[in-house]
Design an enzyme around this catalytic site. Structure first.
Site, PDB file in Angstrom:
ATOM      1  N   GLU A  17       0.856  -5.283  -8.594  1.00 25.51           N
ATOM      2  CA  GLU A  17       0.237  -6.012  -7.480  1.00 25.51           C
ATOM      3  C   GLU A  17       0.208  -7.519  -7.740  1.00 25.51           C
ATOM      4  OE1 GLU A  17      -3.534  -4.155  -6.652  1.00 25.51           O
ATOM      5  OE2 GLU A  17      -2.574  -2.297  -5.997  1.00 25.51           O
ATOM      6  N   TYR A  70       0.820  -1.218   0.000  1.00 27.64           N
ATOM      7  CA  TYR A  70       0.000   0.000   0.000  1.00 27.64           C
ATOM      8  C   TYR A  70       0.854   1.268   0.000  1.00 27.64           C
ATOM      9  CZ  TYR A  70      -4.575  -2.247   0.623  1.00 27.64           C
ATOM     10  OH  TYR A  70      -5.740  -2.950   0.440  1.00 27.64           O
ATOM     11  N   ASN A 114     -13.293  -3.401   4.466  1.00 32.87           N
ATOM     12  CA  ASN A 114     -14.244  -3.429   3.352  1.00 32.87           C
ATOM     13  C   ASN A 114     -14.173  -4.713   2.525  1.00 32.87           C
ATOM     14  OD1 ASN A 114     -11.836  -2.887   2.152  1.00 32.87           O
ATOM     15  ND2 ASN A 114     -12.397  -0.878   1.341  1.00 32.87           N
ATOM     16  N   HIS A 162     -10.170  -6.291  -1.996  1.00 31.63           N
ATOM     17  CA  HIS A 162      -9.329  -5.321  -2.710  1.00 31.63           C
ATOM     18  C   HIS A 162      -9.467  -5.579  -4.208  1.00 31.63           C
ATOM     19  CE1 HIS A 162      -5.774  -3.032  -3.937  1.00 31.63           C
ATOM     20  NE2 HIS A 162      -5.464  -4.079  -4.696  1.00 31.63           N
TER      21      HIS A 162
HETATM   22  P1  GDP Z   1      -9.595   0.925  -2.963  1.00 29.97           P
HETATM   23  O1  GDP Z   1      -8.603   1.028  -4.087  1.00 29.97           O
HETATM   24  O2  GDP Z   1     -11.012   0.932  -3.437  1.00 29.97           O
HETATM   25  O3  GDP Z   1      -9.322  -0.203  -2.008  1.00 29.97           O
HETATM   26  O4  GDP Z   1      -9.472   2.278  -2.087  1.00 29.97           O
HETATM   27  P2  GDP Z   1      -8.180   3.156  -1.752  1.00 29.97           P
HETATM   28  O5  GDP Z   1      -7.019   2.818  -2.636  1.00 29.97           O
HETATM   29  O6  GDP Z   1      -8.619   4.578  -1.707  1.00 29.97           O
HETATM   30  O7  GDP Z   1      -7.824   2.734  -0.247  1.00 29.97           O
HETATM   31  C1  GDP Z   1      -7.153   1.532   0.061  1.00 29.97           C
HETATM   32  C2  GDP Z   1      -7.786   0.938   1.304  1.00 29.97           C
HETATM   33  O8  GDP Z   1      -7.536   1.799   2.415  1.00 29.97           O
HETATM   34  C3  GDP Z   1      -9.314   0.843   1.254  1.00 29.97           C
HETATM   35  O9  GDP Z   1      -9.763  -0.322   0.590  1.00 29.97           O
HETATM   36  C4  GDP Z   1      -9.672   0.825   2.743  1.00 29.97           C
HETATM   37  O10 GDP Z   1      -9.470  -0.464   3.313  1.00 29.97           O
HETATM   38  C5  GDP Z   1      -8.632   1.787   3.316  1.00 29.97           C
HETATM   39  N1  GDP Z   1      -9.161   3.169   3.379  1.00 29.97           N
HETATM   40  C6  GDP Z   1      -9.390   4.025   2.347  1.00 29.97           C
HETATM   41  N2  GDP Z   1      -9.863   5.204   2.770  1.00 29.97           N
HETATM   42  C7  GDP Z   1      -9.932   5.114   4.135  1.00 29.97           C
HETATM   43  C8  GDP Z   1     -10.340   6.014   5.170  1.00 29.97           C
HETATM   44  O11 GDP Z   1     -10.736   7.149   4.909  1.00 29.97           O
HETATM   45  N3  GDP Z   1     -10.261   5.542   6.442  1.00 29.97           N
HETATM   46  C9  GDP Z   1      -9.825   4.299   6.753  1.00 29.97           C
HETATM   47  N4  GDP Z   1      -9.776   3.908   8.030  1.00 29.97           N
HETATM   48  N5  GDP Z   1      -9.435   3.419   5.807  1.00 29.97           N
HETATM   49  C10 GDP Z   1      -9.477   3.810   4.509  1.00 29.97           C
HETATM   50 MG    MG Z   2      -6.684   1.713  -4.355  1.00 33.46          MG
END
Ligand code: GDP
Ligand code: MG
Length: 206
Positions: free
Chosen positions: A133, A54, A120, A123
């Site tokens: 990835e 990440y 959630n 991924h």
């Molecule tokens: P994805 O690509 O849809 O998984 O979303 P992102 O790349 O924006 O974020 C990666 C992961 O970080 C997400 O799947 C969530 O598990 C976590 N995450 C993202 N935004 C938030 C947030 O605002 N708060 C928290 N606690 N976790 C977040």
């Molecule tokens: Mg993402």
């Protein structure tokens, strides 16, 4: 007339620690949605490995708790293949925030199996991240662009036609009652490029 070109694409899916109990149900949705699970691996990542995975989120407020959560238990990583795999899988999982997902995409995987804005359930790679990835989770896999045009013809001549020829020759000898089903079974049993499914392998620290 040239047949329409279909581009098979690969993406990385992860069943996150909070959704491991729903693995069977989620796999069912994946298969029903026309994906082939090309590779599958169970892993328990260290916090260091999770931080690398990440890295794009390094410095954000939620980064430390995301790393703690993703390294808190086993995950299952899968390479999924189908037409438009990246976009289609992201559509199917829904937005990252499960509260929002339940409002705007109530049938999405995150709406159904996720808990909050972090836990959630799943991924899905985006277009820029998919190749990196896949290599991260399956370092030994060869991610080649899927050939088209002459390259596709060469690929078929070299890697598919010899197997097909053997299968069709056996079919002619056997003369089974259901030739299509027989050939399908034969191809599954004799596929020289069988997907490799490694369960319970821990991704080791590099
Ligand atoms: P994805 O690509 O849809 O998984 O979303 P992102 O790349 O924006 O974020 C990666 C992961 O970080 C997400 O799947 C969530 O598990 C976590 N995450 C993202 N935004 C938030 C947030 O605002 N708060 C928290 N606690 N976790 C977040
Ligand atoms: Mg993402």
């Amino acid at each position: 007339m040239e047949p329409p070109q279909i581009y098979v694409e690969r993406t990385l899916a992860i069943i996150k620690p909070d959704a491991i109990e729903s693995l069977t149900d989620i796999e069912e949705i994946i298969k029903r949605s026309g994906f082939t699970i090309v590779q599958k691996r169970r892993a328990h990542l260290t916090p260091e490995q999770t931080s690398d995975f990440y890295a794009e989120h390094y410095g954000k407020m939620f980064f430390p708790s995301l790393v703690a959560y993703m390294s808190s238990g086993p995950i299952v990583a899968m390479v999924l293949a189908r037409e438009n795999a990246v976009e289609y899988w992201r559509e199917l999982i829904g937005p990252p925030n499960c509260f929002r997902a339940r409002e705007t995409h109530p049938d999405s995987i995150r709406a159904l199996y996720g808990t909050d804005d972090q836990r959630n359930a799943v991924h899905g790679s985006d277009h820029d991240g998919a190749e990196r990835e896949i290599r991260f989770m399956f370092p030994e896999s060869i991610v080649e662009p899927i050939p088209t045009g002459q390259a596709a013809k060469d690929y078929l001549a070299k890697l598919v036609n010899p197997t097909l020829l053997k299968g069709l020759t056996s079919l002619c000898k056997q003369k089974p009652e259901e030739p299509i089903t027989w050939l399908a079974d034969w191809l599954i049993a004799n596929n020289p490029n069988k997907p490799c499914v490694n369960d319970d392998i821990h991704v080791t620290e590099s």
